[in-house]
Design an enzyme around this catalytic site. Sequence first.
Site, mmCIF file in Angstrom:
data_model
loop_
_atom_site.group_PDB
_atom_site.id
_atom_site.type_symbol
_atom_site.label_atom_id
_atom_site.label_comp_id
_atom_site.label_asym_id
_atom_site.label_seq_id
_atom_site.Cartn_x
_atom_site.Cartn_y
_atom_site.Cartn_z
ATOM 1 N N LYS A 1 0.837 -1.201 0.000
ATOM 2 C CA LYS A 1 0.000 0.000 0.000
ATOM 3 C C LYS A 1 0.881 1.264 0.000
ATOM 4 O O LYS A 1 0.676 2.180 -0.794
ATOM 5 C CB LYS A 1 -0.908 0.015 1.230
ATOM 6 C CG LYS A 1 -1.723 -1.251 1.462
ATOM 7 C CD LYS A 1 -2.723 -1.505 0.381
ATOM 8 C CE LYS A 1 -3.703 -2.612 0.752
ATOM 9 N NZ LYS A 1 -3.079 -3.947 0.945
ATOM 10 N N ARG B 1 -15.633 -4.193 -4.587
ATOM 11 C CA ARG B 1 -14.244 -4.593 -4.767
ATOM 12 C C ARG B 1 -14.098 -5.418 -6.048
ATOM 13 O O ARG B 1 -14.913 -6.287 -6.334
ATOM 14 C CB ARG B 1 -13.762 -5.417 -3.573
ATOM 15 C CG ARG B 1 -13.785 -4.673 -2.263
ATOM 16 C CD ARG B 1 -13.529 -5.595 -1.087
ATOM 17 N NE ARG B 1 -14.561 -6.618 -0.983
ATOM 18 C CZ ARG B 1 -14.539 -7.625 -0.101
ATOM 19 N NH1 ARG B 1 -13.527 -7.731 0.738
ATOM 20 N NH2 ARG B 1 -15.517 -8.509 -0.075
ATOM 21 N N GLU C 1 -1.863 0.558 -5.687
ATOM 22 C CA GLU C 1 -0.975 -0.351 -4.959
ATOM 23 C C GLU C 1 0.164 -0.793 -5.876
ATOM 24 O O GLU C 1 0.011 -0.816 -7.103
ATOM 25 C CB GLU C 1 -1.721 -1.592 -4.448
ATOM 26 C CG GLU C 1 -2.753 -1.304 -3.381
ATOM 27 C CD GLU C 1 -3.329 -2.571 -2.767
ATOM 28 O OE1 GLU C 1 -2.706 -3.647 -2.890
ATOM 29 O OE2 GLU C 1 -4.416 -2.479 -2.164
ATOM 30 N N ASN D 1 2.275 -4.208 -5.974
ATOM 31 C CA ASN D 1 2.330 -5.558 -5.407
ATOM 32 C C ASN D 1 3.664 -6.208 -5.733
ATOM 33 O O ASN D 1 4.011 -6.375 -6.910
ATOM 34 C CB ASN D 1 1.185 -6.403 -5.977
ATOM 35 C CG ASN D 1 -0.178 -5.899 -5.525
ATOM 36 O OD1 ASN D 1 -0.685 -6.317 -4.503
ATOM 37 N ND2 ASN D 1 -0.750 -4.979 -6.295
#
Length: 325
Positions: free
Chosen positions: A130, A238, A286, A288
Amino acid sequence: MPPAAPLDVVVVMDPIQSIKIAKDSSFAMLLEAQRRGHRLHYLRPGGLSVRDGRATARVVTLRVTDDPGHWFDLGSASQLEFGPGQVVLMRKDPPVDADYLHDTQILGLAQAQGALVVNDPQGLRDFNEKLAALLFPQCCPPTLVSRDAAALKAFVNEHGEAVLKPLDGMGGRSIFRARAGEANLNVILETLTEGGRHLAMAQRYLPQIVDGDKRILLVDGEPVDYCLARIPQGDEFRGNLAAGGRGEGRPLSERDRWIAAQVGPEMKRRGMLFVGLDVIGDYLTEVNVTSPTCIRELDAQFGLNIAGTLFDRIEARLAGSEPAR
């Protein structure tokens, strides 16, 4: 070109018997490594150790098959000392807890002994998925990270609607969509911060999520030409596939490529060979680095071989034509 001699490829992952091979990027990497003639080794849970300052691993030989009924066979066990001619695929899912961090420290020793660790162990420690996006603020929506519930509440009120999430989740877990004046906002913030003990992130809600949360894959800093838009379904906001989102492949937009160009060079510099960017609309949300996914879906939709591109870069580094960290 493939290296002159086969490599030893050690995979650190969650239990292989529990994966869904149609969606598992670690499995795609293993299939490609095996296709190239490399030797596969599966790390037993808890199998990393240090003996007299040398990093070692308790492993078993592994063979994989692209068959949903029987996708792996484990063979003989051995204690392997890390060294040159080895690749370690660190693909364990979050949480990035104390045990995970200790494993990266052992893999740092393995790296010092000559193994190539993908992704770089220090980067895995440094890049919270994040917070790492905030290294590129020009790419991000308005964002606040705080333990202070009053500050987070004021952020929601300022923007009218926000997404609130913990810093250590994955797969869409514990992510809340909250509106200004919402009766549950106080308890959401109390829950996320555990009464002010933990940091939480607030980002302005991006209505473009209805068109998908795009996963852009970077291989050694360069973007794959297609992304997977993970589109929310039903009454779910989501887009995460783990939360029921539908994956739809798309070519990268001009803005997607701009974001990749902002992030990619730093990822390459830090030895992060395989990275997934999450982009909603025009904004990076984000970065990752632990166990990015979507290889299998993009390969299937567009006839790609993303793991092949990754192993081209791995082999180039080990052959000395690319600098290794």
